[in-house]
Design a protein around this motif. Structure first.
Motif, PDB file in Angstrom:
ATOM      1  N   SER A   1      42.820  28.728 -27.630  1.00  0.00           N
ATOM      2  CA  SER A   1      42.853  29.247 -28.877  1.00  0.00           C
ATOM      3  C   SER A   1      42.441  28.408 -29.588  1.00  0.00           C
ATOM      4  CB  SER A   1      43.851  29.592 -29.534  1.00  0.00           C
ATOM      5  OG  SER A   1      45.043  27.872 -29.533  1.00  0.00           O
ATOM      6  N   ALA A   2      41.440  27.053 -29.433  1.00  0.00           N
ATOM      7  CA  ALA A   2      40.498  26.253 -30.779  1.00  0.00           C
ATOM      8  C   ALA A   2      39.384  26.240 -30.165  1.00  0.00           C
ATOM      9  CB  ALA A   2      41.424  25.252 -30.241  1.00  0.00           C
ATOM     10  N   LEU A   3      39.400  27.105 -28.847  1.00  0.00           N
ATOM     11  CA  LEU A   3      37.644  26.935 -28.408  1.00  0.00           C
ATOM     12  C   LEU A   3      36.808  28.574 -29.378  1.00  0.00           C
ATOM     13  CD1 LEU A   3      38.393  25.618 -24.979  1.00  0.00           C
ATOM     14  CD2 LEU A   3      37.411  24.080 -26.769  1.00  0.00           C
ATOM     15  N   PRO A   4      35.544  27.908 -29.152  1.00  0.00           N
ATOM     16  CA  PRO A   4      34.633  29.097 -29.062  1.00  0.00           C
ATOM     17  C   PRO A   4      34.434  30.188 -27.826  1.00  0.00           C
ATOM     18  CG  PRO A   4      33.081  27.241 -29.078  1.00  0.00           C
ATOM     19  CD  PRO A   4      35.069  27.220 -29.404  1.00  0.00           C
ATOM     20  N   THR A   5      34.559  31.930 -28.283  1.00  0.00           N
ATOM     21  CA  THR A   5      34.406  32.478 -27.039  1.00  0.00           C
ATOM     22  C   THR A   5      32.923  31.777 -26.249  1.00  0.00           C
ATOM     23  OG1 THR A   5      35.589  34.166 -28.080  1.00  0.00           O
ATOM     24  CG2 THR A   5      33.726  34.794 -25.851  1.00  0.00           C
ATOM     25  N   LEU A   6      33.494  31.826 -24.981  1.00  0.00           N
ATOM     26  CA  LEU A   6      31.534  31.311 -24.349  1.00  0.00           C
ATOM     27  C   LEU A   6      30.895  32.237 -23.976  1.00  0.00           C
ATOM     28  CD1 LEU A   6      33.577  27.789 -22.977  1.00  0.00           C
ATOM     29  CD2 LEU A   6      32.316  28.104 -24.310  1.00  0.00           C
ATOM     30  N   ALA A   7      29.878  32.838 -23.356  1.00  0.00           N
ATOM     31  CA  ALA A   7      28.987  33.438 -22.614  1.00  0.00           C
ATOM     32  C   ALA A   7      29.360  33.746 -21.101  1.00  0.00           C
ATOM     33  CB  ALA A   7      27.600  33.010 -23.059  1.00  0.00           C
ATOM     34  N   PRO A   8      29.089  34.777 -20.412  1.00  0.00           N
ATOM     35  CA  PRO A   8      29.985  34.355 -19.315  1.00  0.00           C
ATOM     36  C   PRO A   8      28.443  34.238 -18.525  1.00  0.00           C
ATOM     37  CG  PRO A   8      28.931  37.253 -19.898  1.00  0.00           C
ATOM     38  CD  PRO A   8      29.439  35.645 -21.022  1.00  0.00           C
ATOM     39  N   ARG A   9      29.206  33.518 -17.134  1.00  0.00           N
ATOM     40  CA  ARG A   9      27.575  33.197 -15.963  1.00  0.00           C
ATOM     41  C   ARG A   9      27.182  34.512 -15.657  1.00  0.00           C
ATOM     42  NH1 ARG A   9      30.827  29.016 -17.614  1.00  0.00           N
ATOM     43  NH2 ARG A   9      29.584  26.784 -18.201  1.00  0.00           N
ATOM     44  N   SER A  10      26.254  34.211 -14.730  1.00  0.00           N
ATOM     45  CA  SER A  10      25.909  35.367 -14.135  1.00  0.00           C
ATOM     46  C   SER A  10      26.577  35.023 -12.820  1.00  0.00           C
ATOM     47  CB  SER A  10      24.345  35.084 -13.576  1.00  0.00           C
ATOM     48  OG  SER A  10      23.512  35.255 -15.087  1.00  0.00           O
ATOM     49  N   PRO A  11      26.552  36.312 -11.880  1.00  0.00           N
ATOM     50  CA  PRO A  11      27.372  36.627 -10.724  1.00  0.00           C
ATOM     51  C   PRO A  11      26.496  36.167 -10.027  1.00  0.00           C
ATOM     52  CG  PRO A  11      27.011  38.451 -11.749  1.00  0.00           C
ATOM     53  CD  PRO A  11      26.646  37.835 -12.580  1.00  0.00           C
ATOM     54  N   LEU A  12      27.005  36.253  -8.139  1.00  0.00           N
ATOM     55  CA  LEU A  12      25.893  35.716  -7.398  1.00  0.00           C
ATOM     56  C   LEU A  12      25.302  37.302  -6.768  1.00  0.00           C
ATOM     57  CD1 LEU A  12      24.930  34.272  -5.076  1.00  0.00           C
ATOM     58  CD2 LEU A  12      27.152  34.862  -3.557  1.00  0.00           C
ATOM     59  N   THR A  13      24.257  37.075  -6.702  1.00  0.00           N
ATOM     60  CA  THR A  13      23.703  38.314  -6.697  1.00  0.00           C
ATOM     61  C   THR A  13      22.455  38.828  -5.100  1.00  0.00           C
ATOM     62  OG1 THR A  13      21.544  38.316  -8.091  1.00  0.00           O
ATOM     63  CG2 THR A  13      24.022  39.718  -8.673  1.00  0.00           C
ATOM     64  N   GLU A  14      22.133  37.647  -4.727  1.00  0.00           N
ATOM     65  CA  GLU A  14      21.312  37.806  -3.820  1.00  0.00           C
ATOM     66  C   GLU A  14      21.937  36.389  -3.176  1.00  0.00           C
ATOM     67  OE1 GLU A  14      18.380  35.215  -5.619  1.00  0.00           O
ATOM     68  OE2 GLU A  14      19.727  33.901  -5.770  1.00  0.00           O
ATOM     69  N   HIS A  15      21.301  36.466  -1.362  1.00  0.00           N
ATOM     70  CA  HIS A  15      21.506  35.229  -0.533  1.00  0.00           C
ATOM     71  C   HIS A  15      21.108  33.983  -0.687  1.00  0.00           C
ATOM     72  CE1 HIS A  15      22.621  33.989   3.392  1.00  0.00           C
ATOM     73  NE2 HIS A  15      20.632  33.233   3.473  1.00  0.00           N
TER      74      HIS A  15
END
Length: 468
Positions: free
Chosen positions: A12-26
């Motif tokens: 609750s005390a932390l800012p909303t964090l930007a998502p990290r990129s998913p794996l989309t390749e080999h």
């Protein structure tokens, strides 16, 4: 799904964090880690610190800390559940050495966080295991203290508090006495896990969120979006394997549910003590746990239930009834809290191995490692076991590699027994829950429990016959 800030106090005390990129390749990497919780991130940290040249990638099905690492009660314990199953047959000198390794691990976590500049509200205030509601709990806690000493924990690390000594640390309703365990700290686990993620990324580790691992085979981990090819694959899923790579047959999820109060006034703290901010629990078989947070709240949890079929808790929220049960237990311990507002209630799943002992397993033949089975004490154990696994992977001749919980050259299928199929384990879990509730009721009404104890023993022996 991100960590639910509405229900999970830690977030609750932390800012909303930007998502990290998913794996989309080999991709080809040196080490692929499945699970961006404490175990996975500590493993990445120690591997990268000891061998900076390694290319390491971490796969996370949801967001960093989505599983047990972001939902727990924040205890950092210098012990592990099921320790006696690892060291019970060893000579006392070796047992003491293992216990010292576990005790030192708490301080090492604090030192590492300090060096890395991770502010996770780490506070070493020890822990009180109190006889705090019923007189019958005195014998329960004294038996547990004898057990700790028999395992190899020192008198200095674990000793008895009489009623007056207990009152100096916490003012329980009926503070008859209790154990003080010096080597216990507390943290904000979400601050810790997010800080770890940032730290390993700075070291060059890649974290892919929203990248659920769906299969392992021939040195490769597959997701819906891509694959990681790696000679070493680490499975750090704990109670969130969810039918992945048959790990769910060996480590099952058990629910644990937690609440947080509003910040308490100084006057209230004067009534309940805890100036040193110790963690605390009583002798209830509900396995409760709590502590005073850095912003003067009380966080308090108790073990929940086992879900039929071994289903982990995916959402964060808990029911009003679950919140009331934990609030009532907390008020029973500290009557001045009557009327206190509960601001958050959340839950998650801990991992329980069929052997009832945590493990570090590295199968060099297949290149697959599995770590976990912490049974609710994983905040500290994950750090120690990740250090151990890093040393095993790098073939370092360290004391950690020789610990009785470390295994090499065998698979988890050989070392970790499989749980029995349903409904046997669900019925056994229900029987134990019922017997514990019966004992709690008798103690609450000041009834003697000697006739019930043999029944409890028989029920537990039956359950043990399933898991041994």
């Amino acid at each position: 799904m991100h960590i639910d800030r509405q229900h999970v106090f830690w977030a609750s005390a932390l800012p909303t964090l930007a998502p990290r990129s998913p794996l989309t390749e080999h991709r080809q990497v040196d080490v692929a880690i499945i699970g961006a919780g404490f175990t996975g991130l500590w493993t990445a940290y120690y591997l990268k610190t000891l061998a900076p040249h390694l290319d390491i990638a971490v796969l996370e099905a949801e967001r960093v800390g989505h599983g047990a690492s972001g939902r727990n009660g924040g205890w950092v314990v210098g012990n592990i559940a099921g320790l006696e199953r690892h060291i019970g047959s060893l000579p006392m000198e070796q047992r003491r050495f293992c216990c010292q390794v576990l005790a030192d691990n708490v301080d090492e976590i604090g030192h590492t966080l300090s060096r890395a500049g991770i502010d996770a509200d780490f506070h070493k205030g020890g822990a009180i295991y109190a006889a705090a509601r019923y007189r019958d709990q005195i014998a329960i806690q004294q038996d547990y203290l004898a057990h700790l000493h028999e395992l190899g924990h020192s008198e200095r690390a674990c000793h008895w508090l009489n009623a007056d000594q207990l009152a100096e640390k916490a003012l329980f309703r009926n503070g008859y006495g209790g154990i003080y365990h010096r080597q216990v700290a507390t943290v904000n686990p979400v601050k810790l896990v997010t800080g770890l993620a940032d730290m390993v990324e700075r070291l060059g580790v890649t974290i892919h969120e929203q990248s659920r691992a769906i299969a392992i085979g021939s040195g490769e981990v597959s997701t819906h979006g891509g694959t990681l090819e790696a000679p070493t694959i680490v499975c750090a899923t704990e109670g969130y394997a969810e039918r992945f790579h048959d790990l769910w047959r060996h480590v099952i999820p058990v629910q644990s549910l937690v609440i947080a109060t509003e910040p308490l006034s100084e006057a209230t703290w004067q009534e309940i003590g805890m100036a040193e901010r110790p963690a605390f629990a009583d002798a209830s078989r509900l396995i409760n746990y709590g502590h005073r947070t850095a912003d003067d709240r009380l966080v308090f949890g108790a073990r929940g239930t086992y879900r039929f079929g071994g289903k982990p808790k995916v959402d964060h929220a808990i029911s009003d009834a679950d919140i009331r049960m934990r609030r009532d237990l907390l008020v029973d311990l500290f009557p001045p809290l009557e009327g206190i507002k509960i601001t958050h209630g959340w839950g998650g799943s801990l991992g329980l191995s069929r052997n009832f002992r945590p493990h570090v397993v590295l199968d060099r033949k297949s290149g697959i490692a599995t770590v976990g089975g912490y049974a609710g004490e994983g905040v500290a154990a994950s750090h120690l076991f990740a250090r151990t696994l890093a040393d095993l992977i790098l073939e370092r001749d360290s004391k950690l590699c020789r610990m009785p919980w470390a295994f090499t050259n065998a698979s988890h299928r050989e070392l970790l027994k499989r749980w029995e199929p349903e409904p046997l384990r669900w019925l056994a879990a229900q029987a134990i829950t019922f017997s514990y509730a019966a004992e709690e009721t008798l103690m609450k009404h000041h009834k003697s429990t000697p006739l019930l104890k043999p029944t409890l023993t028989r029920v537990n022996d039956y359950f043990a016959s399933i898991i041994e």
